[in-house]
Scaffold this motif. Sequence first.
Motif: not given
Length: 409
Positions: A217-224, A227
């Motif tokens: 997963y991308s960093e953005q997806d992991r953060k999503k 959350y």
Amino acid sequence: MSEQVEETSIHSSKAEVWYLKEIVFGTGDSKRRVQIITQNFNGPCSFIAICNILILRGNIQILPYNRLAVSYEFLSQLVGEYLLMNSPDIDISAALSIMPTTTKGLDLNPQFTGITSFHPAGDGGELQLFEQANIKLVHGWLVDPNSTEATVLSHLRDYDTVVTLIADADHITKGRLLTNYDAYKEQQESDANEAGPSQPGPSHAGPSGQWQAGDGYSEQDRKKIEYAVIAQHFLDSTKSQLTYYGLFQLASSLEPGSLVALFRNSHLSVLYKSEEDTPALYSLVTDYVFLHEPSVVWERVEDVDGGWSTFVDSDLHKSAPVGGDFAGQTAEGALHAFELATGQFAVVDPADQALARALQAEEDERAHQIYLRRQRTLERQNAEQERKKKKSSDGNDRSKKMKEKCIIM
């Protein structure tokens, strides 16, 4: 097909009969008897809450006082007249167009940061209706600023955003997010049971810890995803849509004697802060199952799930319901408990409902006939005044002509 079904549903809702219950409201010399509207189990809680607040405030009055039931048409006319008389600057046609939607439920989107914070859903017409009626809309679904979820929930702000985020994150994980969350929740419950009520259970980082850098997963997806897990935990731990922090904010922010509309459990109810030496919060009991329980008027709001709730009467003294104490239960739960306790159903008898409709139709027809008689009397009085005015004018003209002739002679 769908339009016909919707139209039929609207007509059925409008034809619904809602029974009235007499209570006493007010303190000291301001005490008075009023008729509040009770709600059946599929009733429009939003519209009924609005009407009951206007009734308790004395803004609208149901007449004749001894009528047994009311319909949507009757109440919408009262509310429309109130808005027209007290909010002359509003678009009354827009307000009237919003009212039918209140019989099917309002699309409200609470924000987790303030008791009066609602993000407009759709065109925001629902919120405008409360503003036009001067009714404060509140909720207690607040995140504690000192909690671990505070940063995430304050960033996401409202319920719709949270639900969208969780759905997106679950799609990213191909459905594994919610599956893993359910497993994590079951493990937490198991650990809590093993630890006992007074001992802390083992600490877990939660399912979000499963989504590591090497998972693709991308960093953005992991953060999503992280959350979404935190947000899901908040929703799961606040299923009543009320937190203790929110309850505290409601109790400390509302003025004594205030009547507001409380959003809770996807339901709108009338919330009242008493004017006692030690003010408390009370929710108006409008469930039809308590129609014939005169001592059940308010339910004291003392916790987030209703476990410590208490029924009280008009004087805010603990009540003694004839059918049993069902405080803290939903309308459906109270009905079920009533059936188990008494062995009989608390539903409306079709014959009683037909009688109520017939009586209501007679009352409406009687009121209509009185209105027509008043109109005819007024028209006759106006015509009589016009006739007298014309006769007086003709007499003056003849007198003037006679005087002219006399002068000529």
